[in-house]
Design a protein around this motif. Structure first.
Motif, short mmCIF file in Angstrom:
data_model
loop_
_atom_site.label_atom_id
_atom_site.label_comp_id
_atom_site.label_asym_id
_atom_site.label_seq_id
_atom_site.Cartn_x
_atom_site.Cartn_y
_atom_site.Cartn_z
N ILE A 153 56.63 47.36 91.26
CA ILE A 153 55.70 48.16 90.46
C ILE A 153 56.17 48.28 89.02
N SER A 154 57.47 48.42 88.82
CA SER A 154 57.99 48.63 87.47
C SER A 154 57.70 47.46 86.55
N GLN A 190 53.06 54.94 85.30
CA GLN A 190 53.94 55.42 86.36
C GLN A 190 54.18 56.93 86.21
N ALA A 191 54.38 57.37 84.98
CA ALA A 191 54.59 58.79 84.73
C ALA A 191 53.34 59.59 85.02
N LYS A 192 52.16 59.03 84.68
CA LYS A 192 50.90 59.73 84.91
C LYS A 192 50.65 59.92 86.40
N ILE A 193 50.95 58.90 87.20
CA ILE A 193 50.76 59.01 88.64
C ILE A 193 51.72 60.04 89.24
N LEU A 234 55.15 55.67 96.36
CA LEU A 234 56.38 56.10 95.68
C LEU A 234 56.26 57.50 95.10
N SER A 235 55.06 58.05 95.12
CA SER A 235 54.83 59.37 94.52
C SER A 235 54.99 60.48 95.56
N PRO A 236 54.99 61.75 95.11
CA PRO A 236 55.13 62.88 96.06
C PRO A 236 53.85 63.21 96.82
#
Length: 221
Positions: free
Chosen positions: A113-114, A122-125, A158-160
């Protein structure tokens, strides 16, 4: 944003190529019909439907463009049956890609993903992955083509975000696109008919609605 959709002209060109492909198929192969496709599909007998669902469940995980599965499904199975089969396949696919990223190959998916999503996305998600904000953000991202479908499956793993919220927002969010693409495939055999042009208009409405939603929710980069 550093995705395939960062240049909107590429998105428009991509969608135009899909439509051109449908029209060329109809005009260059006038004897090819839904009936002939269904006859060939009938050779698979009871395996035809599970095979399609399996293909939709698996192929997007390897970045196969989902539109090349959805549009033909409308032509082969028809609108109603195609919608049901596609949503089943999509639901399975979205679930296993999410779970794969979260529990089995987190480091590998993160590296993947990176290289394909900008740090901003990535930060927004990550920042919008809890509570109601997570539901509405993912819902809009599913409806709009800001981030490709497959990347969202992995990125949200990968998110919470909790699994239930992810699945509910995802199923509701992909449904409009599935219905519009399937309807287009279903009506593509008669491009001179009013039904085809209505289907094409709905396709255009989906694109415009996506653009509007992305602006309302300030998701465009």
């Amino acid at each position: 944003m550093s995705t395939l959709w960062q240049d909107k002209r590429k998105a428009v060109l991509f969608l135009a190529m899909i439509l051109a492909g449908i029209l060329l198929t109809v005009f260059l192969f006038p004897h090819l019909s839904r009936d002939s496709l269904q006859e060939k599909l009938a050779l698979l007998g009871p395996w035809a439907v599970p095979l399609y669902i399996l293909l939709f469940a698996i192929l997007p995980g390897f970045l196969f463009p989902t539109v090349f599965l959805v549009v033909p499904a409308g032509a082969i199975f028809g609108f109603v049956r195609g919608s049901i089969y596609t949503m089943i396949g999509a639901t399975i696919n979205m679930a296993w890609m999410f779970l794969l990223a979260r529990f089995l190959f987190r480091e590998q998916v993160n590296a993947f993903i990176s290289h394909r999503l900008s740090p901003g996305w990535q930060a927004k998600i990550q920042a919008n992955s809890e509570g109601r904000k997570a539901f509405y953000t993912l819902l809009v991202l599913r409806v709009t083509p800001l981030i490709p479908y497959q990347f969202l499956n992995y990125a949200y793993g990968l998110s919470p975000v909790d699994f239930d919220t992810y699945m509910l927002a995802s199923i509701i969010g992909v449904a409009p696109g599935v219905l519009v693409y399937l309807n287009l495939g279903d009506k593509a055999w008669d491009p001179s008919s009013a039904e085809f042009w209505i289907a094409l208009s709905l396709f255009a409405v989906l694109i415009l609605a996506s653009k509007l939603l992305s602006k309302i929710f300030k998701l465009e980069k």
